[in-house]
Every structure is written in C-alpha cells, then in structure tokens.
Motif scaffolding. Structure first.
Motif, PDB file in Angstrom:
ATOM      1  N   THR A  15     -14.203   3.738   4.896  1.00  0.00           N
ATOM      2  CA  THR A  15     -13.069   4.297   4.155  1.00  0.00           C
ATOM      3  C   THR A  15     -13.493   4.769   2.773  1.00  0.00           C
ATOM      4  O   THR A  15     -13.014   5.798   2.272  1.00  0.00           O
ATOM      5  CB  THR A  15     -11.947   3.251   4.045  1.00  0.00           C
ATOM      6  N   SER A  19     -13.275   8.531   1.247  1.00  0.00           N
ATOM      7  CA  SER A  19     -12.658   8.834  -0.041  1.00  0.00           C
ATOM      8  C   SER A  19     -13.547   9.752  -0.884  1.00  0.00           C
ATOM      9  O   SER A  19     -13.062  10.696  -1.532  1.00  0.00           O
ATOM     10  CB  SER A  19     -12.359   7.539  -0.794  1.00  0.00           C
ATOM     11  N   ILE A  41      -2.809   4.185   7.493  1.00  0.00           N
ATOM     12  CA  ILE A  41      -3.549   5.197   6.745  1.00  0.00           C
ATOM     13  C   ILE A  41      -2.776   6.510   6.700  1.00  0.00           C
ATOM     14  O   ILE A  41      -2.658   7.152   5.643  1.00  0.00           O
ATOM     15  CB  ILE A  41      -4.947   5.398   7.356  1.00  0.00           C
ATOM     16  N   ASN A  42      -2.198   6.919   7.836  1.00  0.00           N
ATOM     17  CA  ASN A  42      -1.502   8.201   7.903  1.00  0.00           C
ATOM     18  C   ASN A  42      -0.144   8.190   7.202  1.00  0.00           C
ATOM     19  O   ASN A  42       0.248   9.190   6.581  1.00  0.00           O
ATOM     20  CB  ASN A  42      -1.315   8.619   9.363  1.00  0.00           C
ATOM     21  N   HIS A  45      -1.036   5.857   3.369  1.00  0.00           N
ATOM     22  CA  HIS A  45      -2.284   6.171   2.668  1.00  0.00           C
ATOM     23  C   HIS A  45      -2.915   4.899   2.084  1.00  0.00           C
ATOM     24  O   HIS A  45      -3.390   4.878   0.946  1.00  0.00           O
ATOM     25  CB  HIS A  45      -2.035   7.217   1.581  1.00  0.00           C
ATOM     26  N   LYS A  55      -4.705   3.489  -3.217  1.00  0.00           N
ATOM     27  CA  LYS A  55      -4.162   4.638  -2.512  1.00  0.00           C
ATOM     28  C   LYS A  55      -5.278   5.582  -2.062  1.00  0.00           C
ATOM     29  O   LYS A  55      -6.197   5.891  -2.823  1.00  0.00           O
ATOM     30  CB  LYS A  55      -3.188   5.407  -3.413  1.00  0.00           C
ATOM     31  N   LEU A  56      -5.177   6.040  -0.827  1.00  0.00           N
ATOM     32  CA  LEU A  56      -6.164   6.962  -0.273  1.00  0.00           C
ATOM     33  C   LEU A  56      -5.683   8.401  -0.411  1.00  0.00           C
ATOM     34  O   LEU A  56      -4.473   8.671  -0.458  1.00  0.00           O
ATOM     35  CB  LEU A  56      -6.409   6.642   1.202  1.00  0.00           C
ATOM     36  N   SER A  57      -6.620   9.308  -0.454  1.00  0.00           N
ATOM     37  CA  SER A  57      -6.301  10.724  -0.549  1.00  0.00           C
ATOM     38  C   SER A  57      -5.519  11.191   0.678  1.00  0.00           C
ATOM     39  O   SER A  57      -5.755  10.731   1.807  1.00  0.00           O
ATOM     40  CB  SER A  57      -7.598  11.536  -0.653  1.00  0.00           C
ATOM     41  N   GLU A  58      -4.615  12.143   0.442  1.00  0.00           N
ATOM     42  CA  GLU A  58      -3.876  12.725   1.563  1.00  0.00           C
ATOM     43  C   GLU A  58      -4.757  13.644   2.400  1.00  0.00           C
ATOM     44  O   GLU A  58      -4.334  14.113   3.459  1.00  0.00           O
ATOM     45  CB  GLU A  58      -2.644  13.466   1.036  1.00  0.00           C
ATOM     46  N   ARG A  61      -7.112  11.737   7.142  1.00  0.00           N
ATOM     47  CA  ARG A  61      -6.215  11.523   8.279  1.00  0.00           C
ATOM     48  C   ARG A  61      -6.927  10.639   9.285  1.00  0.00           C
ATOM     49  O   ARG A  61      -8.125  10.813   9.529  1.00  0.00           O
ATOM     50  CB  ARG A  61      -5.848  12.867   8.912  1.00  0.00           C
TER      51      ARG A  61
END
Length: 334
Positions: A15, A19, A41-42, A45, A55-58, A61
């Motif tokens: 992950t 990122s 995740i989807n 995020h 928070k993960l980037s949009e 996916r």
C-alpha cells in the motif's frame, strides 16, 4: 501509453508503494484477496489494518481480480510474502505481458527451495525476460513512506534499462531511488537483515543496552556480507542501502516487525504466541531457517544466525544464546 500500474498485494508495504506511485500521478490498481479490505480502500480510502487512519489517494483503486489488476498495466509491483510468491506469480502468468515492467519488493527466500524471489518469478514466468526482473529494497518503513517522510531505496536488475525504468516510476521529492545491477546482493541483503533485526529485538528485550546492539548489528553485517558474497553478490552492495542501510532501520526501529518479534521472544513468549500477537508475516523467522541451511551449503560461518536458529527452533533461551556468542574462541575482526 497506459498510465496504469498495479501492486500485488495490499499489505502495509504494498500500500505504501501504491501511495508513492499515486503521488507520481499514476493510476494504481491494488490487488487483494480480501473483499472487505478492497471495499474499505475503494469506499473509505483507508487500509486500516495495516496503516491505521492514513488517507489513501483517490488514484488508488483496489480489486480482488488479478486479471483486472494486471491487464494493460505498464508496470506490476509484486509485494507478496515470500511463502506466497510462487502462487501469486502463477496466477499472474496468463495476464502478464512481456512488455510489462516487473518489480518485486519482497525480502526473503522461498523456504522449500531456498530460492531468491527473482528466481521464483523467473521460474513461474518463463516467457518473461529474467534479466529485466527488478528488485526494490532498502531502508523503508511503510509507516513512514505513507506519510511522505524522506526515504531512499535501491532498484536492481541485470538489465540496467529495466532498473532505470523502475527508478523513473518511483522517484519523487520524498522517495529517492538509486539503481544497481547486483540483484543477488540486493536480494540477499534485504532478506538476511531480518535475521539480525530479530536478534536486535532480543538484545533490547533482555535489557542489554546499546553496546550489545551495536556489536550485534556490526557483526551481523559481517555475516550478511560473508554469505551474500559467497552466493555471488558484491561486497559493495552490503555497504549500501540494501545492506547496512536496511539493517540499521530494521534493527533499531519500533516499526520493524522482526525487531518486535525478537523483543517479545525475549519476554519469554513462545514463538507461536509471538506470531499470533504480531498478526502479520515476520519474514525473519523463515529466513533464519533458510540462512542456517545456506550457510552450510556455502561453507560460511554465521554464529549469530546459528544461535537465533537454536532459540527459534531448538528451545534455547535467548540468554544462553548470548552467553555462547560472547564465549566463542578468540579471532580477528577482519
């Protein structure tokens, strides 16, 4: 050209790599077998189990379909545990194009064959050019990379063009990437440092202080270099990011799974209880078994590894192992 890259699997390091790639404006597909993790995740995020509330980037996916993850990707990063690498590679084979850049970031040996991860990938993907398989290694805790803390790593491939392509995908203002052609040295260094990190956790858990840990890390690096050069790696690699750099970060940090496992073992917990409490793969356990066998195959002396093997698999107490290490016969340092 496609802007899509894929990462297999969605653990902490996978992950974190996803990122970095997303921060570099790439469209990242992250593969996991776990449907609940994919949904998290989807929809949210987050990958809470491995990286908490970060928070993960949009641009990231997730999917449970390995075909969906790999098809039309210009690069595939494989970050599966060493025990799962062969199975994951076999699943990749029908969907992987020969033109796709293939990078792995797994630090360990296959337990049954003692093979390095690039060898496992080459065996399971015979149509792919083995010289183009890239290995990513170096001092890089996922928990810090995901927060964009300054990090420096190395990518290695026999084909320098492939290593440079991986470098181009990853490098940015917080993630600096060097290239190398010594695949053996980079893989062996990344795997063996986990053994010494276990030992560092043991010494800290026993309360032996900084002198003991400094000695362990230094003499541990000597063991890593001895076996690594016997297997065909360059001694210079072990003085670099994949050697001493990775050893320092893994042997001294609270983020290190291997250090934490060693620390818990020093508290008297049995190995199975430690692994249950960790809840994540501790590569140093199986790597100790592999290195114990490899040292005999290559005729290399590895006293720290031997003592850790005795603690992990033969019931020896950590204190007795330290006593026996300190009581070895006189010898020269170099």
């Amino acid at each position: 050209m496609s802007n899509k890259v894929s990462v297999l699997v969605a653990g902490s390091w996978g992950t974190a790599i996803a990122s970095v790639l997303a921060d570099n404006h790439l469209d990242v597909v992250l593969w996991s077998r776990n449907e609940q993790q994919v949904t998290e995740i989807n929809m949210e995020h987050l990958n809470h189990r491995f990286l908490g509330d970060v928070k993960l980037s949009e641009r990231i996916r997730a999917t449970t379909s390995i075909a969906e993850a790999i098809t039309d990707a210009k690069a595939v990063f494989v970050v599966a545990p060493s025990a799962a690498m062969r199975d994951v590679a076999a699943q990749m084979r029908p969907h992987l194009s020969r033109d796709t850049l293939l990078i792995h970031a797994t630090k360990g040996f296959e337990a049954t064959t003692l093979s390095r991860m690039s060898t496992v990938l080459a065996e399971e993907l015979p149509e792919y050019d083995a010289a183009s398989i890239v290995v990513l290694s170096g001092p890089s805790h996922a928990e810090e990379v995901i927060k964009q803390s300054p990090t420096t790593v190395v990518v290695a491939a026999e084909d320098s063009t492939a290593a440079e392509a991986a470098q181009d995908l990853l490098i940015n203002n917080y993630f600096r990437v060097y290239t190398n052609t010594d695949v053996i040295g980079v893989e062996v260094g990344g795997a063996l440092k986990n053994i010494i990190a276990l030992g560092a956790g043991l010494t800290d858990g026993l309360g032996y202080g900084d002198n003991a840990k400094a000695a362990l890390l230094t003499r541990g690096l000597a063991e890593i270099s001895r076996l690594g050069t016997a297997m065909g790696g360059s001694s210079l690699t072990f003085a670099g990011l994949a050697g001493v750099g990775d050893l320092i970060v893994t042997g001294t940090s609270k983020h290190s799974r291997n250090w934490r496992a060693g620390y818990l073992l020093a508290q008297g917990l049995p190995l199975q209880s430690v692994l249950q409490q960790m809840g994540m793969v501790v590569e140093g356990i199986k790597t100790t078994q592999a290195a114990h066998t490899l040292s005999r195959k290559f005729g290399v002396t590895m006293p720290i590894t031997d003592e850790l093997y005795a603690v992990l698999f033969e019931g020896k107490t950590p204190a007795s192992a330290v006593e026996d290490l300190m009581g070895r016969g006189k010898t020269q340092e170099i």
